[in-house]
Design an enzyme around this catalytic site. Sequence first.
Site, PDB file in Angstrom:
ATOM      1  N   GLY A  22       0.953  -1.353  -0.154  1.00  0.00           N
ATOM      2  CA  GLY A  22      -0.270  -0.079  -0.182  1.00  0.00           C
ATOM      3  C   GLY A  22       1.232   1.139   0.345  1.00  0.00           C
ATOM      4  O   GLY A  22       0.206   2.291   0.684  1.00  0.00           O
ATOM      5  N   THR A  23       1.667   1.365  -0.566  1.00  0.00           N
ATOM      6  CA  THR A  23       2.793   2.187  -0.435  1.00  0.00           C
ATOM      7  C   THR A  23       2.683   3.706  -1.526  1.00  0.00           C
ATOM      8  O   THR A  23       2.112   4.858  -1.160  1.00  0.00           O
ATOM      9  CB  THR A  23       4.241   2.296  -1.467  1.00  0.00           C
ATOM     10  OG1 THR A  23       4.117   2.034  -2.084  1.00  0.00           O
ATOM     11  CG2 THR A  23       4.683   1.465   0.304  1.00  0.00           C
ATOM     12  N   ASN A  24       1.500   2.934  -2.360  1.00  0.00           N
ATOM     13  CA  ASN A  24       0.565   4.043  -3.366  1.00  0.00           C
ATOM     14  C   ASN A  24      -0.871   4.567  -2.717  1.00  0.00           C
ATOM     15  O   ASN A  24      -1.363   5.402  -3.147  1.00  0.00           O
ATOM     16  CB  ASN A  24       0.549   3.488  -4.600  1.00  0.00           C
ATOM     17  CG  ASN A  24       1.523   2.968  -5.566  1.00  0.00           C
ATOM     18  OD1 ASN A  24       1.742   4.389  -6.014  1.00  0.00           O
ATOM     19  ND2 ASN A  24       2.334   1.912  -5.709  1.00  0.00           N
TER      20      ASN A  24
ATOM     21  N   MET B 168      -4.170  -7.146  -6.815  1.00  0.00           N
ATOM     22  CA  MET B 168      -3.770  -8.102  -7.662  1.00  0.00           C
ATOM     23  C   MET B 168      -4.692  -8.587  -9.012  1.00  0.00           C
ATOM     24  O   MET B 168      -3.942  -9.816  -9.233  1.00  0.00           O
ATOM     25  CB  MET B 168      -2.505  -8.737  -6.566  1.00  0.00           C
ATOM     26  CG  MET B 168      -1.574  -8.435  -6.572  1.00  0.00           C
ATOM     27  SD  MET B 168      -0.562  -8.259  -8.006  1.00  0.00           S
ATOM     28  CE  MET B 168       0.190  -9.361  -8.475  1.00  0.00           C
TER      29      MET B 168
ATOM     30  N   LEU C  82      -9.635  -7.511 -13.389  1.00  0.00           N
ATOM     31  CA  LEU C  82     -11.165  -7.760 -13.653  1.00  0.00           C
ATOM     32  C   LEU C  82     -11.772  -7.969 -14.762  1.00  0.00           C
ATOM     33  O   LEU C  82     -11.123  -7.377 -15.884  1.00  0.00           O
ATOM     34  CB  LEU C  82     -11.477  -5.548 -13.612  1.00  0.00           C
ATOM     35  CG  LEU C  82     -11.482  -5.076 -12.158  1.00  0.00           C
ATOM     36  CD1 LEU C  82     -10.982  -3.881 -11.708  1.00  0.00           C
ATOM     37  CD2 LEU C  82     -11.819  -6.113 -10.338  1.00  0.00           C
TER      38      LEU C  82
ATOM     39  N   ASN D 229      -5.149   2.397 -13.052  1.00  0.00           N
ATOM     40  CA  ASN D 229      -4.310   1.910 -12.115  1.00  0.00           C
ATOM     41  C   ASN D 229      -2.326   2.018 -12.816  1.00  0.00           C
ATOM     42  O   ASN D 229      -2.313   3.289 -13.691  1.00  0.00           O
ATOM     43  CB  ASN D 229      -4.581   0.406 -13.787  1.00  0.00           C
ATOM     44  CG  ASN D 229      -3.350  -0.441 -13.025  1.00  0.00           C
ATOM     45  OD1 ASN D 229      -3.210  -0.557 -11.684  1.00  0.00           O
ATOM     46  ND2 ASN D 229      -2.196  -1.336 -13.511  1.00  0.00           N
TER      47      ASN D 229
ATOM     48  N   HIS E 287       0.810   1.263 -13.475  1.00  0.00           N
ATOM     49  CA  HIS E 287       1.907   0.165 -13.763  1.00  0.00           C
ATOM     50  C   HIS E 287       3.173   0.946 -13.120  1.00  0.00           C
ATOM     51  O   HIS E 287       3.668   1.933 -14.278  1.00  0.00           O
ATOM     52  CB  HIS E 287       1.884  -0.388 -15.485  1.00  0.00           C
ATOM     53  CG  HIS E 287       2.026  -1.430 -15.636  1.00  0.00           C
ATOM     54  ND1 HIS E 287       1.953  -2.518 -15.217  1.00  0.00           N
ATOM     55  CD2 HIS E 287       3.673  -1.680 -16.770  1.00  0.00           C
ATOM     56  CE1 HIS E 287       3.326  -3.232 -16.021  1.00  0.00           C
ATOM     57  NE2 HIS E 287       4.236  -2.869 -16.703  1.00  0.00           N
TER      58      HIS E 287
ATOM     59  N   GLU F 275       5.798   6.714  -9.383  1.00  0.00           N
ATOM     60  CA  GLU F 275       4.590   6.538  -9.578  1.00  0.00           C
ATOM     61  C   GLU F 275       3.886   7.041  -7.940  1.00  0.00           C
ATOM     62  O   GLU F 275       2.591   7.405  -8.168  1.00  0.00           O
ATOM     63  CB  GLU F 275       4.538   4.450  -8.173  1.00  0.00           C
ATOM     64  CG  GLU F 275       5.418   3.813  -9.218  1.00  0.00           C
ATOM     65  CD  GLU F 275       5.143   2.272  -8.851  1.00  0.00           C
ATOM     66  OE1 GLU F 275       4.436   2.000  -8.424  1.00  0.00           O
ATOM     67  OE2 GLU F 275       5.832   1.880  -9.246  1.00  0.00           O
TER      68      GLU F 275
HETATM   69  C1  GRF Z   1       3.500  -0.561  -7.493  1.00  0.00           C
HETATM   70  O1  GRF Z   1       4.644  -1.473  -7.793  1.00  0.00           O
HETATM   71  C2  GRF Z   1       2.328  -0.564  -8.730  1.00  0.00           C
HETATM   72  O2  GRF Z   1       3.118  -0.149  -9.515  1.00  0.00           O
HETATM   73  C3  GRF Z   1       2.104  -1.955  -8.846  1.00  0.00           C
HETATM   74  O3  GRF Z   1       1.364  -3.248  -7.987  1.00  0.00           O
HETATM   75  C4  GRF Z   1       3.232  -2.275  -7.101  1.00  0.00           C
HETATM   76  C5  GRF Z   1       1.949  -2.234  -5.937  1.00  0.00           C
HETATM   77  O4  GRF Z   1       2.687  -1.808  -4.098  1.00  0.00           O
HETATM   78  N1  GRF Z   1       0.467  -2.119  -9.495  1.00  0.00           N
HETATM   79  P1  GRF Z   1       2.213  -1.268  -2.991  1.00  0.00           P
HETATM   80  O5  GRF Z   1       1.082  -1.793  -2.371  1.00  0.00           O
HETATM   81  O6  GRF Z   1       1.134   0.167  -3.568  1.00  0.00           O
HETATM   82  O7  GRF Z   1       3.117  -0.489  -2.270  1.00  0.00           O
END
Ligand code: GRF
Length: 221
Positions: free
Chosen positions: A31-33, A109, A112, A126, A128, A199
């Site tokens: 969940g860093t994003n 993950m 859909l 999304n 990527h 990201e």
């Molecule tokens: C990230 O690298 C994102 O680009 C990909 O999955 C990863 C998720 O990382 N779709 P986090 O859970 O947000 O740390």
Amino acid sequence: MGSLPLPFSEKPEETMKRNKINIAVLVSGGGTNLQALIDAQESGILHSGKIVLVISGNPDAYALKRAEKAGIPTAVACAKALGREGAEARILQLLDTYAVDLIVLAGFMSILSRDFTSRYDHRILNIHPSLIPAFCGVGFYGLHVHEAVLKRGVRITGATVHFVNEIPDGGDIILQKAVRVLDSDTPESLQKRVMRQAEWKILPAAAEAVSLKILNEENKP
Ligand code: GRF
């Protein structure tokens, strides 16, 4: 005689305008994003949308803790437990309950189904971890992407935020940011740099841009 309150539908249009749309973030991992989106909401970078719900495809995802800490409601829709159709049905139900306008996939993950994505046309984003159309599609997720980048020897990689349709990583591109590949990189070091330099910046920026566009369309005279 005092004037009676107007029924909701007859209130002047101005009072019905909202200044934020409702966002759901779908996660499966660290969940860093998601954290970048929460931080952007707190700093005001993300101000046209509010994260009203976090849904995890994995009951043990650390992302759930991040959401709880930020006071955001959470739910789990696990395809292993419910099957893909069952998990999607649960997600659709939750999106309806929380009146969600925009879905952000942040490390979610599961792929859909066409039925799901067509219901939210240009309403699902999304992130990527490569410059699409390079190193994307089925099988390109997590560290596999960065391993492939290093194996091919490209000198520039990056990240892409795109709309989600029925083709994995195939929807319209919203934002991209390039990141340099270093001779000393391992898949892990490259993954970290792509996250930090690309990201965590472009995901909140794209979420804001799309939220604002939805609001503007809604508030058109
Ligand atoms: C990230 O690298 C994102 O680009 C990909 O999955 C990863 C998720 O990382 N779709 P986090 O859970 O947000 O740390």
